[in-house]
Design a protein around this motif. Sequence first.
Motif, short mmCIF file in Angstrom:
data_model
loop_
_atom_site.label_atom_id
_atom_site.label_comp_id
_atom_site.label_asym_id
_atom_site.label_seq_id
_atom_site.Cartn_x
_atom_site.Cartn_y
_atom_site.Cartn_z
N LEU A 64 0.83 -1.21 0.00
CA LEU A 64 0.00 0.00 0.00
C LEU A 64 0.86 1.26 0.00
N SER A 65 1.98 1.21 0.69
CA SER A 65 2.87 2.38 0.71
C SER A 65 3.44 2.67 -0.67
N GLN A 66 3.43 1.65 -1.53
CA GLN A 66 3.90 1.80 -2.92
C GLN A 66 2.75 2.03 -3.89
N GLY A 67 1.54 2.18 -3.35
CA GLY A 67 0.39 2.41 -4.21
C GLY A 67 -0.12 1.18 -4.92
N ARG A 68 0.28 -0.01 -4.48
CA ARG A 68 -0.10 -1.26 -5.15
C ARG A 68 -1.32 -1.85 -4.44
N VAL A 69 -2.45 -1.14 -4.58
CA VAL A 69 -3.67 -1.48 -3.84
C VAL A 69 -4.20 -2.85 -4.27
N GLY A 70 -4.26 -3.08 -5.57
CA GLY A 70 -4.78 -4.35 -6.08
C GLY A 70 -3.99 -5.55 -5.55
#
Length: 225
Positions: A64-70
């Motif tokens: 999530l901290s890397q924006g990889r929500v999926g």
Amino acid sequence: MPTLADHRAPYRPVWLSGVGPLAFLSRMDPPERTRIFVAVIVVVTIIAAIAMLPNTEEKAQVLLSQGRVGEAIALYETKRETTRLNPFEAYSLAGLYKAQGETGPLTHLLEDEIAIRPQSDWARPLLVELYRAQKSYGNEARILAQIFSRAPTAADYRRLIGLYRLEGDRTGERATIELGRASGLASQHDLARLERLKSALAMDETAEWRSSALIDNLSAQERSQ
């Protein structure tokens, strides 16, 4: 005087002279190759670090901290297929579903949560919100009644009565008014309504009993014939 040897091309291994990624890298300037190698090392290091994290929760937070929500959602879902999520993981996954607008998976997750952990104090309000938005009044009343029985409030009391009347559920309405009376929330109008509901329900039960007795008598007569 320069010799023929001075004009020869620098030595290049045969495996770098063909076609492929290594040959492509060999034609780059040294600074460009360095940047690519550094990027590859960083990616491999991140992947290895995530894999070495001790639990799903920490791995998901890194993603999530890397924006990889999926990928974070998929991580939680993979664990959920084989074992139960802990309360924080279930709460985190619910938040991700809600943020992504995935109401179907969110509804199933919340229903599972209150089935597994009946004392959960965060899943029911979210379920009520979902069912209200979907105009699923029967389901809203079912969950709201659970909330009301634990912590009665005037707002939930009025909403429940309205839902039960909308659904034509006199049994639910009666139970709610009785709880409201015990909690000091029922008005005189509610108490009068309660008496009418008791009478109506008693008549329904009597009618049902008479209907059942009539069917039994007819069945007995048919058997005797």
